[in-house]
Scaffold this active site. Structure first.
Site, PDB file in Angstrom:
ATOM      1  N   ARG A  49       0.862  -1.186   0.000  1.00 15.34           N
ATOM      2  CA  ARG A  49       0.000   0.000   0.000  1.00 15.34           C
ATOM      3  C   ARG A  49       0.896   1.234   0.000  1.00 15.34           C
ATOM      4  O   ARG A  49       1.461   1.601   1.024  1.00 15.34           O
ATOM      5  CB  ARG A  49      -0.929  -0.017   1.222  1.00 15.34           C
ATOM      6  CG  ARG A  49      -1.621   1.300   1.461  1.00 15.34           C
ATOM      7  CD  ARG A  49      -2.688   1.211   2.529  1.00 15.34           C
ATOM      8  NE  ARG A  49      -2.246   0.722   3.812  1.00 15.34           N
ATOM      9  CZ  ARG A  49      -1.601   1.440   4.735  1.00 15.34           C
ATOM     10  NH1 ARG A  49      -1.273   2.703   4.501  1.00 15.34           N
ATOM     11  NH2 ARG A  49      -1.264   0.907   5.899  1.00 15.34           N
ATOM     12  N   HIS A  60      -3.706   4.230   4.704  1.00 17.48           N
ATOM     13  CA  HIS A  60      -4.749   3.220   4.897  1.00 17.48           C
ATOM     14  C   HIS A  60      -6.096   3.764   4.433  1.00 17.48           C
ATOM     15  O   HIS A  60      -6.835   3.121   3.700  1.00 17.48           O
ATOM     16  CB  HIS A  60      -4.814   2.820   6.367  1.00 17.48           C
ATOM     17  CG  HIS A  60      -5.937   1.892   6.692  1.00 17.48           C
ATOM     18  ND1 HIS A  60      -5.944   0.575   6.294  1.00 17.48           N
ATOM     19  CD2 HIS A  60      -7.095   2.090   7.376  1.00 17.48           C
ATOM     20  CE1 HIS A  60      -7.063   0.003   6.714  1.00 17.48           C
ATOM     21  NE2 HIS A  60      -7.776   0.901   7.369  1.00 17.48           N
ATOM     22  N   TYR A  79       4.407   6.120  10.740  1.00 17.97           N
ATOM     23  CA  TYR A  79       4.762   4.775  11.187  1.00 17.97           C
ATOM     24  C   TYR A  79       5.619   3.974  10.215  1.00 17.97           C
ATOM     25  O   TYR A  79       5.971   2.829  10.503  1.00 17.97           O
ATOM     26  CB  TYR A  79       3.492   3.972  11.531  1.00 17.97           C
ATOM     27  CG  TYR A  79       2.453   3.914  10.428  1.00 17.97           C
ATOM     28  CD1 TYR A  79       2.572   3.023   9.358  1.00 17.97           C
ATOM     29  CD2 TYR A  79       1.330   4.735  10.466  1.00 17.97           C
ATOM     30  CE1 TYR A  79       1.609   2.956   8.365  1.00 17.97           C
ATOM     31  CE2 TYR A  79       0.357   4.684   9.482  1.00 17.97           C
ATOM     32  CZ  TYR A  79       0.500   3.786   8.429  1.00 17.97           C
ATOM     33  OH  TYR A  79      -0.457   3.733   7.442  1.00 17.97           O
TER      34      TYR A  79
END
Length: 362
Positions: free
Chosen positions: A256, A260, A269
């Site tokens: 990805r 998200h 992160y």
């Protein structure tokens, strides 16, 4: 003697070179020059859909969007392997699958804009609307597949979910039922590396596909950024299901590249270096390099592809902005197939409340 390590199935390398695979290459031997160009067109168009919808959310036209940037090959390759009568049970990120199944781009954003409970009529394209409950679609796909089997329908279902959903109880329960009943379902896990902010290594110490073996279901890993490999592996799994061979678990290794959802900031992160590494494996660039190697690409073709992508994006944008706001009383429509007495009472009470507001305003 140690077992030979199993690598994800790959038919095209990131630099566009083909891989000789005696088992899986024959499964896509029908994909000639024109078919390869069609796959490339699909990849470009669905990325354009995704970028347009993301822009619409940033401009305040959508409440939320779940980007699929980087996962185009996993979705297009698997969707193009399906038969028209197969049934798709989706999560909330399979916009490319929806496009390949024939969903009108004009309705792709209805739910995300908040003007409807859903986007399209599932039975018109044999694909459910986005499932927000993580992993629930695995059970739905298994139940539908088993019911179809009992009725003698020679079809398959496919359940799409991510690596995060593979840790949900619903998926484990679906695998148990599918194995016990030999249900004709394909479990298609798009392992994009991250379950929101949690890396996949925190969920599984072994490849996710190996989990399926514990349920008595064959599992296979595929390079999810290789559209031909995904097409081949999914064709094999669908054929097995339709012919009575039971379920298969496919783990498509992809990435990805975006957030998200549009409410997420992946820079908090994960490192930019990691993202750059995966950009070198971009699924669209891979097919373009293959087309270049095989002399199947020129400026005229690229211009046609861009025109198609722009046209689809323009339709999505104009349809989204022009979507009428629903009337408040429509909140109770389509909650159940047949309205219940309790819901009817709630609908009348709400209508009376709206009337009282109008009286105050007047």
């Amino acid at each position: 003697m140690a077992d030979k390590p199993a690598y994800p199935v790959q038919l095209v390398q990131p630099d566009g070179r083909r891989v000789l695979d005696r088992e899986y290459a024959p499964l896509v031997s029908d994909i000639g020059g024109e078919e390869l160009r069609d796959l490339y067109t699909d990849l470009v168009v669905v990325r354009r859909i995704d970028s347009e919808a993301t822009a619409l959310q940033r401009q305040g036209e959508l409440g939320l969007w779940a980007p699929m940037l980087g996962q185009e090959a996993a979705q297009v390759g698997s969707a193009r392997a399906l038969h028209p009568d197969d049934y798709v049970f989706t999560s909330y990120r399979e916009h490319a699958v929806a496009y390949c199944r024939g969903v009108d781009p004009a309705v792709l954003t209805r739910m995300w804009r908040g003007v409807a409970h859903s986007g399209w009529d599932p039975d018109s394209v044999n694909m459910t609307n986005p499932a927000i409950i993580v992993g629930a679609q695995g059970l739905h796909a298994t139940g539908y597949a088993f019911a179809a089997h009992l009725e003698g329908a020679e079809i398959a279902t496919i359940a799409y979910f991510g690596d995060g959903a593979s840790s949900q109880g619903d998926i484990s329960e679906a695998l148990i039922f599918a194995s016990s009943w030999s249900a004709p379902v394909v479990f298609f896990c798009q392992n994009n590396g991250w379950a929101i902010s949690e890396p996949v290594r925190l969920q599984s110490a072994t490849p996710i596909a190996q989990r399926a073996l514990g349920f008595g279901i064959p599992g296979i890993q595929v390079d999810g950024n290789d559209v031909l490999a995904v097409l081949a592996v999914t064709r094999q799994a669908i054929k097995r299901a339709r012919e009575g061979g039971g379920p298969t678990f496919v783990e498509a290794i992809t990435y990805r590249m975006g957030p998200h959802t549009t409410s997420d900031d992946p820079n908090r992160y994960r490192s930019r270096a990691e993202t750059e590494e995966w950009k070198a494996r971009d699924p669209i660039d891979r097919v373009r390099r293959l087309l270049e190697r095989e002399g199947l690409i020129d400026d005229a073709f690229l211009a046609r592809v861009q025109n198609v992508a722009d046209s689809v994006a323009a339709r999505l944008r104009s349809a989204t902005i022009d979507m009428p706001d629903p009337k408040p009383e429509q909140l109770f429509d389509n909650v159940y197939a047949t309205q219940t007495p309790l819901l009817a009472d709630q609908s009348r009470d709400y209508a009376a409340y709206l009337d009282s507001l109008e009286e105050v305003r007047s």
